[in-house]
Design a protein around this motif. Structure first.
Motif, PDB file in Angstrom:
ATOM      1  N   LYS C  70       0.824  -1.210   0.000  1.00  0.00           N
ATOM      2  CA  LYS C  70       0.000   0.000   0.000  1.00  0.00           C
ATOM      3  C   LYS C  70       0.859   1.261   0.000  1.00  0.00           C
ATOM      4  O   LYS C  70       0.801   2.075  -0.901  1.00  0.00           O
ATOM      5  CB  LYS C  70      -0.899   0.013   1.241  1.00  0.00           C
ATOM      6  N   LYS C  71       1.678   1.406   1.045  1.00  0.00           N
ATOM      7  CA  LYS C  71       2.470   2.632   1.152  1.00  0.00           C
ATOM      8  C   LYS C  71       3.509   2.719   0.037  1.00  0.00           C
ATOM      9  O   LYS C  71       3.892   3.803  -0.377  1.00  0.00           O
ATOM     10  CB  LYS C  71       3.152   2.704   2.517  1.00  0.00           C
ATOM     11  N   PHE C  76      -1.401   4.537  -4.990  1.00  0.00           N
ATOM     12  CA  PHE C  76      -1.878   5.414  -3.928  1.00  0.00           C
ATOM     13  C   PHE C  76      -1.001   6.663  -3.750  1.00  0.00           C
ATOM     14  O   PHE C  76      -1.287   7.527  -2.936  1.00  0.00           O
ATOM     15  CB  PHE C  76      -1.971   4.652  -2.602  1.00  0.00           C
ATOM     16  N   GLU C 222       7.587  -2.220   2.443  1.00  0.00           N
ATOM     17  CA  GLU C 222       6.354  -1.928   3.175  1.00  0.00           C
ATOM     18  C   GLU C 222       6.545  -2.127   4.685  1.00  0.00           C
ATOM     19  O   GLU C 222       5.989  -1.377   5.489  1.00  0.00           O
ATOM     20  CB  GLU C 222       5.234  -2.845   2.647  1.00  0.00           C
TER      21      GLU C 222
ATOM     22  N   PRO D 136       3.683  -7.052   6.373  1.00  0.00           N
ATOM     23  CA  PRO D 136       3.623  -6.501   7.729  1.00  0.00           C
ATOM     24  C   PRO D 136       2.193  -6.485   8.264  1.00  0.00           C
ATOM     25  O   PRO D 136       1.997  -6.288   9.459  1.00  0.00           O
ATOM     26  CB  PRO D 136       4.162  -5.076   7.568  1.00  0.00           C
ATOM     27  N   TYR D 137       1.209  -6.686   7.370  1.00  0.00           N
ATOM     28  CA  TYR D 137      -0.180  -6.630   7.784  1.00  0.00           C
ATOM     29  C   TYR D 137      -0.737  -8.006   8.152  1.00  0.00           C
ATOM     30  O   TYR D 137      -1.880  -8.139   8.564  1.00  0.00           O
ATOM     31  CB  TYR D 137      -1.033  -5.984   6.679  1.00  0.00           C
TER      32      TYR D 137
END
Lengths: 339, 339, 339, 339
Positions: C70-71, C76, C222, D136-137
């Motif tokens: 995501k990051k 995004f 990430e 990491p999630y």
């Protein structure tokens, strides 16, 4: 070749092994270290079966000293090979701009693409008539009809043509009609085909197999050359690795590696090498400055409707936009793109 | 097939893409998620070119739902295929013990090995007449003469014979003389050869290519089957990986994987799979209990002098010592080794 | 995420599975094709365990629609990230010239190399104090003393310094002394280390693991970013393939691939990527035109006596000869090499 | 070590190189062939940097004669190592049955699984407290709490416990609580961690890295052993290849290979090795007959709801059904499964 002996071998065992080697017409050089004894073989070992020697009970392993390729070896021919194709040269500073669709689909298609490519600066026209497809249910190419159409497009534009051969049955036709005969990655070790191509004098574009080492690739060139045809152009088109984001992993290090090992020209296929049209421009530029002798790029007028490999094909417009950049970079390196 | 659309595509763009798909005779199913819209294609997508759809400007990626192989697919033929070769069966509990030298070298050699193997418990005799060798300077096999000698040894012992074909030119001869025609790893995607073999009704032993996925391997079987020849035996012989201690990495998981994906029999070649004679016994045992339908093992009377692949050949005595263990293990699994 | 169901599942089974998914807070979208039913999952699936869903008895396979990062995802954050290091920038057209010896060996060595590099045009100084070596018997680096010497050389020349960290124990020291902290290929999935680095605000140079996919590599970025440190620079340094002529296979396609997937800068290490000093110049040039944001090159004053990695180190003179070419090529692409 | 010189080197150049080598305290043995001169190095070359010698201008290549590992090398310790863990033995015919969930999730879960496994015939209990996850999630394990629960389950059942360590910070706790400390594939070259483990006397289960050669793997064992801890158990868990149908490619040849190269015990992890629960039984059987010293298998009471790795976990019932078969096969090979 060097044989490393197992620790604890007796002198008698060594004597026996040495006798066997000498019966093969070779001399030996024995060197006894602190832990290990090694035997160097002196003479022409190219006909020796290394696997057989490795199976001797006192041999721990065999180490090879020289490369097994000879005619393709730069050691025995230091100057770059230049391939001539109808007045155009490839190698030693002469850069080949090969482009065209994955498959020849129709007369209109191939002629319109050929014209656009000629105008954009391509120097050779490629097009597939016989297509090696993973699935028997996929479009297999137009065959002999495709070859005819490609020939027509070549005549129309004056571009020499490049097409892939898949079996010896159509060899005569290819020799007659095609200017550079391509051997695909999946046939890189089709040794029967290689031998037959070696008996012609046609330039052969030999693609690297999906999991072929540089040495195996050069040994396949050697098959062609050992029959008398030294007109071999190597083509790196990506190797198979664990990475699946790209279709293959383009190994650009092949350019300096092959240049050091061999005198043959090497070109790059960024289309199959990456599998993605948007990667073709950056990888083409990288290929030029890495020292490659040419590029083979898939170009299709309508990639969305291409009967094969649409995802990796760029349009004639994309190609026209790319060529000036490549020309500048080639100029920077002192190459000549002829057109 | 499923198309994942790029974020930010307009309804009009979607409508256009859907129209194009519907023109191909397919229906669509659109599903709009929070971030992503996906389009499912309903109908026979086997003739669609996925690469072409992937090149659409609004398509982010394509996902395949079904396997592309049909005749080889267990989904469409749940029961195990049994191949019959001169009264012997392979598959569905029938275990094939194929053994013999890498190359046929002389009449004396092949007959003496054949006799020893027969006595030890082999059920098929293998021997190479045409050898695919990396180097043009290596021994290339005795060719047609080798085939004759193998045939003689087969007759002498009553063992059906297995030999590798390298090109279509000798196909008629192979169909006449050989009981199981082997396609080597390097020819797994020689599609012209596969098609021609598909037009015979001979059992084909199809080795896995050095870097072929299970799917590509089954697609090569599909080439043969799509022409009408369903007598295909798959053979795992090691894949190419980064590990160089072994000649290849024997992928025994191929056995359960292929059993799930396909109804075809699968056998194991621990000789090429490891490249080391001393690994052949443990890997043969492992193959039996993994569920394989047979083993093809290189056996040579004098591995030290073998003209090819000596390092990986075991002796007839080693073989005779191994067979009882394999028989016990096969019995444990309820298979029948017939001899 | 999409679940492909096995053929022949009953409606009741489907209902049960859907209930289970809905209990996880997700919505579903069911699509029934001719042969196959698929279930699309709508909502935040990042916390779902795909392996668990794959083990459901009616699920044939799972297909992922979105990337799990995501990051690090360009979707995004569309604009390029620029990393600032003591006034110098990396990314978005700012090109980093990082160079230095594999290991810091002595004060004289590191200072003389640093001066030569500064003069030649390097913009960052690298040097190993803690060395990850395959063998416990090899030189392991000077440790904290090496870091001191590197710092001295950095001060002497004004070049920011880059050094590899191997464990969290020396993290405070690295944060204090080093300008860019390098994570080596072998630690790319040392998640404890990544997390701790994520809690600092130091620029991190994250090398790609030997067999890491782009996605796994970005997931490691990430890890760092999810803790709040978004200063991550990716570094391609060659992947492990079957080819052994080069130490690794440099995957230059990583540059356009990462640029598309992520906004983070990516630099190239041609020294480890090839393992051969004479390949460094052509691969460095190729890296520049492929669109990379920098180069990290091993330079040693006396490669023959280097305590580690001599074969791949070039001399300061070689480096000085290479930089003008790189500058021209970077200029051609509109980048700025600052010095 | 052997140095192969480039053709055309002068005697003076050779003399210079030999002097340099002799200054390192080694003797040389020069052998001049028809095309090539080679120099054998005699003495302890383990501290020499081969890359540095390879960079000499007259050296064409270097060939290594001996393996770089010593304490792990069977050459220096011919008899099998047996590891003792609370009265149970692993190696030299003693077979370890390690089983348990990927992650410890709750007291109820781990105790009920442990009891079922004990009853089924497991001899060690595994469970993850610290989980190395790509994302990491994802669930990262219960940490110290998980370790406590595992300890409780171990006490409850009398089974020694096995758990993975991810960093040195929790080393004291692991030494205190865990019977066998596991090093995961991603940490196989976390040399700082290996050294610290080498300073304990705990049995270490060292998993093979995803792309580690046998030699690199044994060098990692050597890191632990060189610090004094010789209680190393190797674990093959699948390597990364081009095949994506399986999660990894289980390399069973590692068993005979490691047995020849080293005296250390080697066990197999068919769960990670294949990534598919239904492949665990056939691959477990194959592992037993290949000569492995044990199995580590993921077992979960409810794979569908497992917080990690559900797809590859079998149920306690599956495990109970498998053990008798393994026992019979182990008996066939003369091993002892103690329970």
């Amino acid at each position: 070749m060097i044989l490393v002996l197992k620790p604890g071998t007796t002198e008698e065992q060594q004597r026996e092994l040495i006798n066997e080697i000498e019966r093969l017409g070779l001399k030996v050089h024995v060197s006894t270290g602190e832990q290990t004894t090694i035997i160097g073989l002196i003479g022409d070992v190219s006909k020796i079966n290394p696997y057989a020697l490795a199976s001797h009970e006192i041999v721990a392993k065999t180490l090879r000293v020289n490369e097994p390729f000879k005619k393709a070896n730069r050691m025995f021919k230091p100057e770059d090979t230049v391939i001539e194709v109808r007045g155009r040269k490839i190698g030693a500073g002469h850069f080949a701009m090969i482009a065209g669709p994955c498959s020849v689909e129709s007369e209109e298609q191939i002629i319109s693409i050929a014209r656009a490519l000629k105008k954009a600066g391509a120097t050779f026209l490629r097009g597939g008539a016989y297509k090696p497809r993973t699935s028997p249910y996929s479009f297999q190419g137009l065959g002999i009809e495709g070859l005819e159409l490609l020939k027509t497009a070549g005549k129309e534009t004056g571009l020499p043509i490049v097409s892939e051969i898949m079996s010896t049955e159509v060899l005569d036709r290819f020799v007659e009609d095609v200017d550079i005969i391509q051997v695909g990655a999946r046939n890189m070790q089709n040794f029967v085909l290689l031998r037959e191509l070696g008996r012609t004098r046609k330039p052969i574009l030999l693609k690297r197999g999906l999991s072929a080492t540089y040495e195996e690739w050069l040994m396949s060139a050697e098959y062609i050359m050992s029959e008398g045809n030294e007109n071999v152009i190597l083509c790196e088109r990506g190797i198979r690795t664990f990475e699946t984001y790209t279709r293959n992993t383009l190994d650009l290090s092949a350019v300096p590696a092959i240049k050091r090992l061999s005198h043959l020209p090497i070109i790059i296929d960024p289309s199959h090498g990456t599998g993605k049209a948007w990667m073709v421009p950056p990888m083409s530029k990288a290929a030029v400055v890495s020292g490659a002798d040419g590029l083979i790029i898939e170009v299709h007028n309508n990639p969305k409707c291409a009967l094969s490999d649409g995802e990796q094909s760029i349009t004639p417009d994309d190609y026209a936009a790319l060529v000036p950049d490549l020309r500048k970079l080639a100029g920077f390196e002192g190459r000549s793109i002829e057109f």
